[in-house]
Design a protein around this motif. Sequence first.
Motif, PDB file in Angstrom:
ATOM      1  N   UNK A   1      19.234  24.619  -4.941  1.00 29.87           N
ATOM      2  CA  UNK A   1      19.442  25.231  -6.128  1.00 29.87           C
ATOM      3  C   UNK A   1      20.170  26.533  -5.697  1.00 29.87           C
ATOM      4  N   UNK A   2      20.875  27.360  -6.680  1.00 29.97           N
ATOM      5  CA  UNK A   2      21.358  28.670  -6.504  1.00 29.97           C
ATOM      6  C   UNK A   2      20.534  29.815  -7.054  1.00 29.97           C
ATOM      7  N   UNK A   3      19.766  30.441  -6.161  1.00 30.16           N
ATOM      8  CA  UNK A   3      18.885  31.477  -6.405  1.00 30.16           C
ATOM      9  C   UNK A   3      18.624  32.339  -5.257  1.00 30.16           C
ATOM     10  N   UNK A   4      18.199  33.709  -5.912  1.00 27.47           N
ATOM     11  CA  UNK A   4      17.774  34.626  -4.542  1.00 27.47           C
ATOM     12  C   UNK A   4      16.576  35.260  -5.072  1.00 27.47           C
ATOM     13  N   UNK A   5      15.650  35.644  -4.457  1.00 30.26           N
ATOM     14  CA  UNK A   5      14.488  36.386  -4.513  1.00 30.26           C
ATOM     15  C   UNK A   5      14.080  37.019  -3.351  1.00 30.26           C
ATOM     16  N   UNK A   6      14.212  38.379  -3.443  1.00 28.80           N
ATOM     17  CA  UNK A   6      14.130  39.286  -2.157  1.00 28.80           C
ATOM     18  C   UNK A   6      15.210  38.728  -1.299  1.00 28.80           C
ATOM     19  N   UNK A   7      14.632  38.561   0.016  1.00 27.29           N
ATOM     20  CA  UNK A   7      15.069  38.121   1.270  1.00 27.29           C
ATOM     21  C   UNK A   7      15.699  36.584   1.326  1.00 27.29           C
ATOM     22  N   UNK A   8      15.026  35.833   0.286  1.00 28.62           N
ATOM     23  CA  UNK A   8      15.159  34.299   0.283  1.00 28.62           C
ATOM     24  C   UNK A   8      15.975  34.068  -0.710  1.00 28.62           C
ATOM     25  N   UNK A   9      16.613  32.912  -0.163  1.00 25.62           N
ATOM     26  CA  UNK A   9      17.590  32.015  -1.273  1.00 25.62           C
ATOM     27  C   UNK A   9      17.835  30.716  -1.189  1.00 25.62           C
ATOM     28  N   UNK A  10      18.285  30.161  -2.183  1.00 29.68           N
ATOM     29  CA  UNK A  10      18.727  28.730  -2.156  1.00 29.68           C
ATOM     30  C   UNK A  10      19.928  28.350  -1.569  1.00 29.68           C
ATOM     31  N   UNK A  11      20.360  27.492  -1.171  1.00 25.96           N
ATOM     32  CA  UNK A  11      21.642  27.070  -0.585  1.00 25.96           C
ATOM     33  C   UNK A  11      22.571  26.718  -1.721  1.00 25.96           C
ATOM     34  N   UNK A  12      22.397  26.626  -2.938  1.00 24.32           N
ATOM     35  CA  UNK A  12      23.422  26.267  -3.794  1.00 24.32           C
ATOM     36  C   UNK A  12      24.152  25.143  -3.814  1.00 24.32           C
ATOM     37  N   UNK A  13      23.772  24.161  -3.165  1.00 25.45           N
ATOM     38  CA  UNK A  13      24.368  22.864  -3.053  1.00 25.45           C
ATOM     39  C   UNK A  13      24.228  21.945  -3.869  1.00 25.45           C
TER      40      UNK A  13
END
Length: 284
Positions: A244-256
């Motif tokens: 999924x598309x998301x960010x939390x601090x230094x982490x993130x989903x790949x948005x695919x």
Amino acid sequence: MPGNEEFEKLRKKTKNKYGIDIATPEGRATLKFEKYKRFKKKFINELVKIEDKDKPGTVIDFKLWPAQEDALDKIDNNRFSIIAKSRQLGLTWEALAYINHMILFNSGKSATGISETERDGKELCRRMDFMLRHLPNWLVTEKGDEEDKKENMTGITYDYNVLSIVIHHPEKEDSTFSALPSKPSAARSFTDNIVLLDEWAYHPRAEEIWTAAYPTINRPGGGKVIGVSTGEQGTFFEKMWNNAEWTYGAEAGNGSNLFTGIFLPWDAHPERDKEWYEDTKKQM
């Protein structure tokens, strides 16, 4: 009150703009109805009550925390939402309140909650009924309740079954909420206006259901999908969350994939602090 110059100006403006006479009880009820229809947060914060067995009296006002308000905005503004959360953060209650708003203020709508088991589905419907029973009688009453019906200003009533809720809109199509266990036939429910996948990480055959439903899900103008769960490694939910598309601090989903990710950590609850966290860790 009638006769007051400012009130008469407001009455005239409201009547000309909306066709509503606020000098009558029916007019005032209509104005309130339209206000709560337009503003979902106001509806939840001012009218909705939920159950909290840790609080005295059990029935409490549903006052959204900042993190819950942010989650509601994202659910409202995105067709596909996936929510990873810590336990006991009220996200299932919030998703059900969102669904209640849709079927209460709009005729001809349908929603489905898919859970791990039928027992869990019954719990979703019980919570829907709980919220409806505690809404003001001017807005909605249970069908057949003649005493409360006297206060009903909208004519909207509802029926509660262990696995369904039906909202009856006067002279319009009914709106419905149904609960289903997670099995392949649940794929048909993705034609609804909203599908809630509650505790998605624990659904048996989750990937099979999603694959079967995908052509329906991806149709132009399709409904919303809300996936809610605590994390569980190696599950289809984890796969969908990571894509999924998301960010939390230094982490993130790949948005695919199609989903917007929403993360609520343990400290999203305003009553939880570092001491609570450390005490909880010791007990686990």
